[in-house]
Each structure stands twice: as structure tokens, then as C-alpha cells.
Scaffold this active site. Structure first.
Site, PDB file in Angstrom:
ATOM      1  N   VAL A   1       0.824  -1.206   0.000  1.00  0.00           N
ATOM      2  CA  VAL A   1       0.000   0.000   0.000  1.00  0.00           C
ATOM      3  C   VAL A   1       0.858   1.256   0.000  1.00  0.00           C
ATOM      4  O   VAL A   1       0.423   2.324  -0.464  1.00  0.00           O
ATOM      5  CB  VAL A   1      -0.957  -0.004   1.222  1.00  0.00           C
ATOM      6  CG1 VAL A   1      -0.172   0.051   2.541  1.00  0.00           C
ATOM      7  CG2 VAL A   1      -1.980   1.115   1.153  1.00  0.00           C
ATOM      8  N   LYS A   2       2.086   1.150   0.490  1.00  0.00           N
ATOM      9  CA  LYS A   2       2.952   2.322   0.620  1.00  0.00           C
ATOM     10  C   LYS A   2       3.446   2.856  -0.723  1.00  0.00           C
ATOM     11  O   LYS A   2       3.993   3.965  -0.784  1.00  0.00           O
ATOM     12  CB  LYS A   2       4.139   1.994   1.520  1.00  0.00           C
ATOM     13  CG  LYS A   2       3.760   1.735   2.971  1.00  0.00           C
ATOM     14  CD  LYS A   2       3.218   2.979   3.643  1.00  0.00           C
ATOM     15  CE  LYS A   2       3.015   2.764   5.126  1.00  0.00           C
ATOM     16  NZ  LYS A   2       2.540   3.987   5.818  1.00  0.00           N
TER      17      LYS A   2
END
Length: 359
Positions: free
Chosen positions: A66-67
Site C-alpha cells: 500500500v505504501k
């Protein structure tokens, strides 16, 4: 715990083999593939609760977590402000996944990448960063108010260079903007606006804050719930207004906080749940053995929170969270019998699933 297959043979039909739709146009480089991840129903947990429990498959981002979303927006923010020019250096303090996303994007755009990282993080993430060409600097894990905290060391190093930027993932609100502009709208569109609650763990606060801000702007009745690991202050902050840590410490990486970051400030969070490590670990192994998703403990924590919210809301609701990254980044810890025993967590895993552990 009720152990049941998320998808049993009698549930499997030709609908699971439907042809997937892909974009009709090509995508522009590595950064063009960030986001637009699938939203997946966890059938077994949904059946158990009578709710639709849906997960964004964030491990399918090109850098594996997700980063990647925050990393892209942090670099674009620096470029748009004229802080980063051709051949420049990106510096960040990170527990790993943001650094991995930054390293990928730096490679694709011709920047150098320097990562300051607590020496408590998994060897797998350290090794990935090195393979990606990042200059990895491991430092002792000390609190944020200590001048030698990894974030402060990253800032000082960036300030000592020319044509360099400290992307400041915790307090640069370009982080949460990524989720206001991408993750939140994707969830709204993929659920056709029919979402009753969202829940995420928080490290920087970007995902939880950004998604909550966007979805509340569409429907203020959507329940926004922070999933907080044990030992973090955020659960007590949102529920009691006190910066007090809950009991214990957590084996999860990259989530939990000792302060309220700028990304989290002003976020419309309705309440917080403290998710114990035992529940996060148990759910991580259910996801693996019952659904086939090989993910890390922060994903287990997210789904454990969504499961609890679904039970609290009752049947007929839709709860959304995300699977943050892959289990490979924690292989020698989270999937090691010896390591789990050392943390008194082995018995949290359903007994049939322990046989797959490495020693």
C-alpha cells in the site's frame, strides 16, 4: 475460533473463472501502475458475520504494498515544489515498505535513494531495499523525541546534501492526499457507494486519514474505525482523548504510534479498536490457509478489525479494509515456529495450520 474454508468446493463455480477486464490503454512506467487495486470479498468471514467483508489487494501494487501510493505522492510533491531536480537524492526514515516504494520509483525516475531504518525490522525488507539499490542505514530504534530517532537522522542527512529531499512520510500530508485522491475514490466506485464502515491500521496515518476524509465527504454516516496494535497510543487518543499506550508491545511492523502525526491530525475517525497480536496473527494464518492470501501481520490486524466491526454492526453491512503487503517480507519471523514461540504466539495459530511453519 470457528475455522472454516472461505471458499468451499460447493461455493466454487464458473463465476470464479470469469474473464478479467484490463485497461484498454497502456500504462506509463512503474509509477503508472500504482493503485487501482482489486476489491475482494472474503467469502468465509462474510458468511460467518452476514456482512460483506471486502479487502483492497494492496500487495498487488508494483512495489508490493500500500505504501507505493504514498511514495509516489511524496516524490511528486517534492518535484512539483522544485525541491528535487534531475539526479537528486530522496531520503526517508521508514520501517521498510515506504522505502521500498521510494526505491522503486527512484530507480524509474533516475534518483538516488537513502533509507534510515530501525534495526528492529525484518531482514527481508532490508535485503529488498539493498537489492533495489538503496543506501540502507540501520540505526537503533529509539522514540521520536530522541534526537537519534531514524526520522531525525534522515532529515539531518538530507539537509546536509544539495539537490536532496527528506520526504517526511509521517508529517508530509502529500501522504494522505494519495489516499484522498486514489484509495478512497476507488473504494467508493468499487462498492458503488454502498459501504458502511472502513478500518485500517495506522503508522503514518496516511491511509486511515485519507480514506476517511474522502469517504466522509461522500457520506458522513460511513463508520471510520482505526485498527491499532497493542502498545500504541492512538486507540486511547481517539477513544479517550489521552496519549496513553495500551498494554504491551506489538510484533506488527510499520503500524502503531507514540504520537499523532500531521497526516492523522483532523482525520474524521469515529472510534478505534485495539487489536491484540494474538488476534492479528490468528487472522493472518486464516487468510493464508483458508483463502490463499500470503500476507503480513498488519493485514491480519486489518481483517481482524473488520471482522469485529462486522459482528458489532450485524448482518447486511459492508466493511472495507486492505491487505497491505505480502508475507514474504516477514518470512523468517512470522512464519517461523521458533520465532513465534519466542513471542508466545505459536498457540494463537489454529493448530491445523502450524504444520506449515518453518523451524
Amino acid at each position: 475460533m470457528n475455522i472454516g474454508r472461505f471458499v468451499t468446493l460447493k461455493n466454487v463455480g464458473s463465476s470464479l473463472l470469469k474473464k478479467r477486464n484490463y485497461s484498454a490503454s497502456h500504462l506509463d512506467g512503474f509509477y503508472g501502475t500504482v493503485g487501482n487495486t482489486p476489491l475482494i470479498k472474503l467469502q468465509g468471514l462474510s458468511n460467518e458475520t452476514g456482512c460483506d467483508i471486502l479487502v483492497k489487494a494492496e500487495f498487488l501494487n508494483p512495489g508490493g504494498s500500500v505504501k507505493d501510493r504514498a511514495a509516489l505522492y511524496l516524490i511528486n510533491d517534492a518535484r512539483n515544489k522544485g525541491l528535487l531536480k534531475e539526479g537528486g537524492t530522496v531520503v526517508e526514515g521508514t520501517a521498510g515498505n515506504t522505502g521500498i516504494g521510494l526505491a522503486h520509483i527512484c530507480n524509474s525516475l533516475g534518483y538516488k535513494c537513502v533509507i534510515y531504518m530501525p534495526n528492529t525490522q525484518s531482514q527481508e525488507k532490508i535485503d529488498v531495499l539493498k537489492v533495489l539499490g538503496a543506501d540502507v542505514r540501520l540505526v537503533p530504534a529509539v522514540p521520536f523525541d530522541n534526537a537519534d530517532n531514524y526520522n531525525h537522522q534522515a532529515r539531518r542527512y538530507a539537509e546536509s546534501l544539495t539537490n536532496a529531499v527528506w520526504t517526511d512520510q509521517f508529517d508530509n500530508v502529500a501522504n494522505r492526499q494519495a489516499h484522498i485522491e486514489t484509495t478512497g475514490p476507488e473504494i467508493w466506485k468499487q462498492t458503488d457507494g454502498k459501504v458502511d464502515a472502513v478500518t485500517f491500521g495506522s503508522g503514518t496515518g496516511g491511509t486511515m486519514a485519507g480514506v476517511s476524509m474522502y469517504l466522509k465527504s461522500k457520506n458522513e454516516k460511513i463508520l471510520t474505525v482505526l485498527a491499532d496494535p497493542q502498545g500504541s497510543v492512538l486507540c486511547n487518543w481517539f477513544n479517550k482523548g489521552k496519549l496513553e499506550r495500551t498494554e504491551g508491545s506489538s510484533v506488527t511492523e510499520g503500524i502503531g504510534q507514540g504520537r499523532v502525526t500531521s497526516n492523522m491530525e483532523g482525520a474524521p475517525i469515529d472510534k478505534a479498536l485495539c487489536i491484540k497480536d494474538r488476534d492479528a496473527i490468528a487472522m493472518t494464518f486464516r487468510l493464508l490457509h483458508e483463502c490463499g492470501f500470503y500476507v503480513g501481520a498488519s493485514s491480519g490486524l486489518n481483517v481482524a478489525s473488520a471482522y469485529q466491526i462486522a459482528k458489532d454492526l450485524g448482518p447486511g453491512h459492508t466493511v472495507v479494509t486492505c491487505l497491505c503487503d505480502t508475507g514474504q517480507r516477514y518470512f523468517t519471523r512470522l512464519f517461523s515456529r521458533r520465532w513465534l514461540q519466542s513471542k508466545s504466539l505459536l498457540d494463537a495459530i489454529p493448530e491445523p495450520y502450524r504444520k506449515s511453519l518453518i523451524e
